[in-house]
Design a protein around this motif. Structure first.
Motif, PDB file in Angstrom:
ATOM      1  N   GLU A   1       0.090 -65.150  -7.243  1.00 30.11           N
ATOM      2  CA  GLU A   1      -0.397 -63.781  -7.071  1.00 30.11           C
ATOM      3  C   GLU A   1      -1.804 -63.730  -6.477  1.00 30.11           C
ATOM      4  O   GLU A   1      -2.253 -62.670  -6.047  1.00 30.11           O
ATOM      5  CB  GLU A   1      -0.348 -63.039  -8.412  1.00 30.11           C
ATOM      6  CG  GLU A   1       1.074 -62.750  -8.867  1.00 30.11           C
ATOM      7  CD  GLU A   1       1.157 -61.962 -10.159  1.00 30.11           C
ATOM      8  OE1 GLU A   1       2.224 -61.401 -10.442  1.00 30.11           O
ATOM      9  OE2 GLU A   1       0.156 -61.918 -10.906  1.00 30.11           O
TER      10      GLU A   1
ATOM     11  N   ARG B   1       0.110 -64.458   1.538  1.00 34.82           N
ATOM     12  CA  ARG B   1       1.571 -64.383   1.610  1.00 34.82           C
ATOM     13  C   ARG B   1       2.195 -65.609   2.265  1.00 34.82           C
ATOM     14  O   ARG B   1       3.212 -66.118   1.805  1.00 34.82           O
ATOM     15  CB  ARG B   1       1.986 -63.122   2.386  1.00 34.82           C
ATOM     16  CG  ARG B   1       3.506 -62.933   2.441  1.00 34.82           C
ATOM     17  CD  ARG B   1       3.909 -61.793   3.384  1.00 34.82           C
ATOM     18  NE  ARG B   1       3.245 -60.546   3.060  1.00 34.82           N
ATOM     19  CZ  ARG B   1       3.579 -59.377   3.603  1.00 34.82           C
ATOM     20  NH1 ARG B   1       4.566 -59.316   4.489  1.00 34.82           N
ATOM     21  NH2 ARG B   1       2.930 -58.280   3.284  1.00 34.82           N
TER      22      ARG B   1
ATOM     23  N   GLU C   1      -2.758 -59.053  -8.269  1.00 34.63           N
ATOM     24  CA  GLU C   1      -1.504 -58.294  -8.226  1.00 34.63           C
ATOM     25  C   GLU C   1      -1.285 -57.558  -9.540  1.00 34.63           C
ATOM     26  O   GLU C   1      -0.845 -56.411  -9.565  1.00 34.63           O
ATOM     27  CB  GLU C   1      -0.325 -59.238  -7.956  1.00 34.63           C
ATOM     28  CG  GLU C   1      -0.191 -59.681  -6.524  1.00 34.63           C
ATOM     29  CD  GLU C   1       0.246 -58.559  -5.588  1.00 34.63           C
ATOM     30  OE1 GLU C   1       0.970 -57.652  -6.042  1.00 34.63           O
ATOM     31  OE2 GLU C   1      -0.155 -58.583  -4.417  1.00 34.63           O
TER      32      GLU C   1
ATOM     33  N   LYS D   1      -3.813 -54.659  -9.791  1.00 33.79           N
ATOM     34  CA  LYS D   1      -3.406 -53.588  -8.882  1.00 33.79           C
ATOM     35  C   LYS D   1      -2.254 -52.785  -9.477  1.00 33.79           C
ATOM     36  O   LYS D   1      -2.252 -51.547  -9.441  1.00 33.79           O
ATOM     37  CB  LYS D   1      -2.979 -54.184  -7.541  1.00 33.79           C
ATOM     38  CG  LYS D   1      -2.487 -53.174  -6.522  1.00 33.79           C
ATOM     39  CD  LYS D   1      -2.026 -53.884  -5.254  1.00 33.79           C
ATOM     40  CE  LYS D   1      -1.407 -52.892  -4.268  1.00 33.79           C
ATOM     41  NZ  LYS D   1      -0.879 -53.584  -3.059  1.00 33.79           N
ATOM     42  N   ALA D   2      -1.275 -53.492 -10.050  1.00 34.50           N
ATOM     43  CA  ALA D   2      -0.122 -52.824 -10.643  1.00 34.50           C
ATOM     44  C   ALA D   2      -0.539 -51.959 -11.829  1.00 34.50           C
ATOM     45  O   ALA D   2      -0.016 -50.857 -12.040  1.00 34.50           O
ATOM     46  CB  ALA D   2       0.916 -53.849 -11.086  1.00 34.50           C
TER      47      ALA D   2
ATOM     48  N   GLU E   1      -2.034 -48.626 -10.682  1.00 37.22           N
ATOM     49  CA  GLU E   1      -1.097 -47.688 -10.073  1.00 37.22           C
ATOM     50  C   GLU E   1      -0.275 -46.941 -11.115  1.00 37.22           C
ATOM     51  O   GLU E   1       0.024 -45.768 -10.960  1.00 37.22           O
ATOM     52  CB  GLU E   1      -0.179 -48.434  -9.104  1.00 37.22           C
ATOM     53  CG  GLU E   1      -0.928 -48.943  -7.869  1.00 37.22           C
ATOM     54  CD  GLU E   1      -0.038 -49.785  -6.969  1.00 37.22           C
ATOM     55  OE1 GLU E   1       1.092 -50.114  -7.384  1.00 37.22           O
ATOM     56  OE2 GLU E   1      -0.496 -50.131  -5.861  1.00 37.22           O
TER      57      GLU E   1
ATOM     58  N   THR F   1       6.190 -57.042  -9.835  1.00 38.36           N
ATOM     59  CA  THR F   1       4.962 -57.400 -10.543  1.00 38.36           C
ATOM     60  C   THR F   1       4.968 -56.975 -11.999  1.00 38.36           C
ATOM     61  O   THR F   1       4.499 -57.700 -12.872  1.00 38.36           O
ATOM     62  CB  THR F   1       3.742 -56.771  -9.840  1.00 38.36           C
ATOM     63  OG1 THR F   1       3.733 -57.176  -8.470  1.00 38.36           O
ATOM     64  CG2 THR F   1       2.446 -57.192 -10.499  1.00 38.36           C
ATOM     65  N   LYS F   2       5.530 -55.798 -12.294  1.00 35.02           N
ATOM     66  CA  LYS F   2       5.511 -55.256 -13.658  1.00 35.02           C
ATOM     67  C   LYS F   2       6.287 -56.099 -14.649  1.00 35.02           C
ATOM     68  O   LYS F   2       6.010 -56.071 -15.849  1.00 35.02           O
ATOM     69  CB  LYS F   2       6.085 -53.833 -13.650  1.00 35.02           C
ATOM     70  CG  LYS F   2       5.232 -52.818 -12.938  1.00 35.02           C
ATOM     71  CD  LYS F   2       4.076 -52.388 -13.816  1.00 35.02           C
ATOM     72  CE  LYS F   2       3.358 -51.190 -13.215  1.00 35.02           C
ATOM     73  NZ  LYS F   2       2.321 -50.666 -14.109  1.00 35.02           N
TER      74      LYS F   2
ATOM     75  N   SER G   1       6.335 -59.332   0.778  1.00 34.09           N
ATOM     76  CA  SER G   1       5.135 -59.047   0.005  1.00 34.09           C
ATOM     77  C   SER G   1       5.477 -59.025  -1.484  1.00 34.09           C
ATOM     78  O   SER G   1       6.541 -58.504  -1.880  1.00 34.09           O
ATOM     79  CB  SER G   1       4.562 -57.681   0.415  1.00 34.09           C
ATOM     80  OG  SER G   1       3.611 -57.248  -0.500  1.00 34.09           O
TER      81      SER G   1
ATOM     82  N   SER H   1       3.988 -57.264  -3.683  1.00 29.57           N
ATOM     83  CA  SER H   1       3.896 -55.865  -4.112  1.00 29.57           C
ATOM     84  C   SER H   1       5.173 -55.099  -3.855  1.00 29.57           C
ATOM     85  O   SER H   1       5.478 -54.120  -4.530  1.00 29.57           O
ATOM     86  CB  SER H   1       2.728 -55.162  -3.403  1.00 29.57           C
ATOM     87  OG  SER H   1       1.521 -55.822  -3.681  1.00 29.57           O
TER      88      SER H   1
END
Length: 446
Positions: free
Chosen positions: A159, A163, A230, A233-234, A237, A378-379, A442, A444
């Motif tokens: 993460e 990429r 990652e 970021k998750a 959001e 990611t979650k 990606s 994400s």
């Protein structure tokens, strides 16, 4: 005007250079943390495997006849594998809700503490049946710790990685496994040179006791690492999933079963090579313990290069081609492996172990740290990747050596074990067919 523009450009270039330098320094710290951390964890876990194959049946299960004693010793080895899915579920849940870094610190404490205590355990001759009970309990603690370790360590690197280099960085992290094999096997090979009486009374304890020093070093480095971008970021959001494991089976059921299939041949292959084949070579063929351990040691040392190479190639060619190659290699090599070991020749045995480990294991293991996490969002990535890998480890790594020993004892033919190994390779080949290619996607968007 020209000089001003040049100064501005130089300032921009210098700023970009500083940013790149900072990024490179951060990645080096993350890589060092993950490699050292996983090396310590694998050293602790694999140390038990070597001891189970060579001495634990005498020290902790002496009341049984030789075959039952061997099976009992392997069953205690398997207990750690069976506990690994539990560790994957527990640490995956909190890793997806709280973060990767905290879980990795806890898993190292668990693994290091359990390994150190094994080195202090009284034997069956001293406390009777409580000796194997305590041994198996500590093995279960090891399994829970390792079950949470792999997913977190792989995710922290993958993460953070660009990429187009996730396979390479993931492959470097996987080097912790052969490093763990080399350390655990080398230490036991050195200790084995002690007089038999010293080795069986106090010598075998030393490799377990010194692991505490490795844990301290690993923790110091691991605490310096920042949380996965990652994951952060998750979390910004939207709120974390309440039950990540439930979400895995709701939204990523196919990915979960594919990940089990992708892992099962690789993990069975390496543990059959490092545990069952060592037992077969020493107890059936009559090869010295030193020759077999040296074969494993050299094969693992070669994987320092072949594992990250496979990860790198998966960034260029894709994850699936490497997996197809590795799965086919395990099927084709299963029968020749035992025929070559049966020659009893030290050079032949060593070359056989090197080729089988690099083709059948490294080609699968190298891309794995990137490939399996890429199958999940990611979650739920910590939960999904950890549980899929650890369920396969429980079946392929924990139960397969027992199944192989039982098959060989029942049929009297080593071909039955080779057939089992080939069948597991077919399962991984089918899982690769069913898997999507992920190396250009990606994280994400997963």
């Amino acid at each position: 005007m020209t000089s001003v523009s040049t100064e501005r450009l130089d300032g921009v270039d210098g700023g970009v250079g500083l940013i790149r330098s900072a990024e490179q320094s951060r990645m080096r710290t993350i890589m060092m943390s993950s490699v050292i951390g996983t090396t310590v964890e694998w050293y602790d876990f694999l140390l038990y495997g070597v001891a189970a194959a060579l001495i634990f049946k005498k020290l902790f299960f002496p009341a049984f006849d030789p075959l039952v004693g061997t099976l009992a010793s392997l069953a205690s080895f398997a207990a750690g594998f069976i506990a690994r899915p539990l560790g994957g579920a527990i640490f995956g849940h909190f890793g997806d809700r709280v973060g990767r870094k905290t879980m990795l610190t806890i898993t190292m404490f668990m693994m290091g503490g359990a390994t150190f205590l094994i080195g202090l355990l009284p034997t069956y001759a001293q406390i009777g049946v409580w000796a194997p009970i305590c041994l198996v309990t500590l093995r279960i603690v090891q399994g829970i710790g390792l079950g949470g370790e792999w997913g977190g360590a792989a995710l922290m690197v993958v993460e953070h990685a660009p990429r187009n280099r996730r396979g390479w960085f993931g492959g470097v992290v996987q080097v912790g496994f052969p490093l763990g094999i080399v350390l655990s096997t080398a230490v036991f090979a050195a200790i084995s040179r002690l007089p038999e009486a010293d080795f069986m009374t106090w010598g075998w304890r030393l490799p377990f006791l010194v692991s505490i020093a490795l844990v301290v070093v690993g923790l110091i480095i691991r605490l310096r690492v920042s949380e996965s971008p990652e994951f952060l970021k998750a979390m910004k959001e939207e709120a974390p999933v309440k039950l990540p494991l439930l979400e895995v089976f709701r939204s990523y059921k196919r990915s979960f079963f594919v990940s089990v299939g992708l892992k099962i041949s690789e993990v069975a292959w390496v543990y059959l090579l490092s545990v069952f084949v060592v037992m077969y070579g020493t107890q059936t063929v009559g090869i010295s313990r030193g020759v077999m351990l040296n074969g494993v040691l050299i094969a693992a040392a070669v994987e320092f290069f072949t594992v990250p190479l496979a990860g790198y190639l998966s960034d260029v060619l894709g994850r699936r081609p490497l997996y197809f190659f590795g799965a086919v290699s395990t099927v084709l090599a299963a029968f020749p492996l035992f025929y070559l070991v049966r020659t009893g020749d030290a050079t032949t045995v060593t070359i056989t172990m090197v080729v089988c480990m690099s083709l059948g294991h490294a080609m699968l293991f190298g891309p794995q740290a990137a490939f399996i996490p890429e199958l999940f969002g990611t979650k739920v990535r910590y939960s999904g990747a950890s549980l899929g890998v650890q369920v396969a480890a429980a079946i392929g790594g924990g139960l397969t050596p027992i199944a192989a020993t039982t098959l060989f004892a029942t049929t009297g033919r080593i071909e039955s074990v080779a057939a089992l190994m080939a069948a597991l390779g077919v399962i991984t080949f089918i899982a690769t067919l069913l898997a999507k290619e992920t190396y250009r996607e990606s994280l994400s968007a997963s």
